[in-house]
Design a protein around this motif. Structure first.
Motif, short mmCIF file in Angstrom:
data_model
loop_
_atom_site.label_atom_id
_atom_site.label_comp_id
_atom_site.label_asym_id
_atom_site.label_seq_id
_atom_site.Cartn_x
_atom_site.Cartn_y
_atom_site.Cartn_z
N THR A 14 0.83 -1.21 0.00
CA THR A 14 0.00 0.00 0.00
C THR A 14 0.86 1.25 0.00
OG1 THR A 14 -1.78 -1.14 1.19
CG2 THR A 14 -1.78 1.27 1.27
N GLU A 17 2.53 1.86 -3.42
CA GLU A 17 1.54 2.32 -4.39
C GLU A 17 1.15 3.76 -4.14
OE1 GLU A 17 -1.63 -0.42 -3.96
OE2 GLU A 17 -0.57 -2.09 -4.91
N ASN A 18 1.00 4.12 -2.86
CA ASN A 18 0.61 5.49 -2.53
C ASN A 18 1.74 6.48 -2.79
OD1 ASN A 18 -2.01 4.89 -1.80
ND2 ASN A 18 -1.51 4.57 0.36
N PHE A 21 1.60 7.12 -6.42
CA PHE A 21 0.40 7.89 -6.79
C PHE A 21 0.59 9.37 -6.45
CE2 PHE A 21 -3.62 9.85 -5.63
CZ PHE A 21 -4.40 9.59 -6.76
N PHE A 22 1.02 9.66 -5.23
CA PHE A 22 1.12 11.06 -4.81
C PHE A 22 2.34 11.76 -5.42
CE2 PHE A 22 -1.73 9.36 -1.53
CZ PHE A 22 -2.76 10.29 -1.64
N GLU A 53 9.02 2.17 -5.24
CA GLU A 53 7.76 2.07 -5.98
C GLU A 53 7.61 0.72 -6.67
OE1 GLU A 53 6.94 5.39 -8.48
OE2 GLU A 53 7.30 6.87 -6.88
N THR A 77 -1.98 8.76 5.05
CA THR A 77 -2.35 8.77 3.64
C THR A 77 -1.47 7.81 2.85
OG1 THR A 77 -3.01 11.07 3.86
CG2 THR A 77 -2.69 10.26 1.62
N LEU A 78 -0.26 7.61 3.29
CA LEU A 78 0.63 6.65 2.65
C LEU A 78 0.40 5.24 3.17
CD1 LEU A 78 4.01 8.63 2.56
CD2 LEU A 78 2.24 8.49 0.79
N PRO A 81 -5.38 2.68 2.45
CA PRO A 81 -5.94 2.78 1.10
C PRO A 81 -6.49 4.18 0.81
CG PRO A 81 -7.38 1.50 2.52
CD PRO A 81 -6.11 1.69 3.27
N ARG A 82 -6.47 4.55 -0.46
CA ARG A 82 -6.92 5.89 -0.86
C ARG A 82 -8.43 5.98 -0.97
NH1 ARG A 82 -2.87 4.78 -4.35
NH2 ARG A 82 -4.28 4.61 -6.13
#
Length: 226
Positions: A14, A17-18, A21-22, A53, A77-78, A81-82
């Motif tokens: 997770t 992935e975060n 994403f960010f 990543e 947030t990291l 899940p988003r």
């Protein structure tokens, strides 16, 4: 075998992935993010970020904090899940899949993740940061509490008066109505919001001093039930 590296778990997946994403959402390249981390005193080279990543490099807690600062997000947030919802499954290391909404409740310190259902008063059984208020903040909190209690008593008195008027079918002069709460209201008005000693004698202090208070997490905490 001692020293054997463990496989990355679901929380690690997770996080990576975060981070990706960010980083992309902020428009930062690997090089730009690497420079920002170096400015923060936690350098990770661009290749290291690529490996994070790709799931080829772990993120330790110091990396996580620095990445959150660099990406201008909350560490949770990291970690989580988003998307959040009762019907969205989320994976967290150490437990089976859980509803994402429950994971976020846990991450925010509102309730344990396992062992009991989420309840409004769950914070009483779960360790959260111990709020320490300064003298002025304590006084303000107590003053607001007294105002709220006085307002609540007056509203209850008015409701009782309205009930009596409806039962008797006539208007009652408020001067002739004694709900027996005047002593309580006078006691509340006499409270000095800055007098810690006086409030220590009461069971309803909304802002007790830090140590030894009923808000101390060492007093409120007990393990989640299995």
């Amino acid at each position: 075998m001692a020293g054997r590296e463990m496989h990355m778990g679901p929380t690690g997946d997770t996080v990576r992935e975060n981070v990706a994403f960010f980083r992309e959402l902020s428009g930062m390249t690997f090089a730009a993010l690497s420079r920002r981390l170096e400015e923060l005193g936690r350098p990770i080279p661009p290749l290291g970020l690529r490996r994070i990543e790709a799931g080829e490099r772990r993120v330790d807690v110091d990396d996580l904090a620095a990445l959150a600062v660099a990406l201008n997000v909350n560490p949770n947030t990291l970690l989580f899940p988003r998307t959040m919802g009762d019907f969205i499954e989320a994976r967290v290391t150490g437990v089976a899949e859980q509803p994402a909404s429950r994971v976020w409740q846990w991450g925010r310190g509102w309730a344990p993740l396992i062992g009991q259902s989420i309840r409004i008063d769950a914070f009483r059984e779960f360790v959260r940061p111990h709020v320490v208020l300064g003298p002025e903040e304590r006084a303000d909190a107590r003053r607001r509490w007294v105002e709220g209690e006085l307002r609540r008593i007056e509203e209850e008195d008015a409701a009782l008066l309205a009930t009596l008027e409806a039962e008797e079918g006539r208007r009652i002069d408020p001067a002739d109505f004694d709900p027996g709460t005047e002593f309580l209201k006078e006691e509340l008005r006499a409270l000095d919001p800055e007098d810690d000693a006086a409030w220590a004698e009461r069971p309803d202090d909304p802002a007790p001093p830090a140590r030894g208070s009923r808000m101390d997490p060492r007093e409120n905490w007990r393990p989640a039930r299995a």
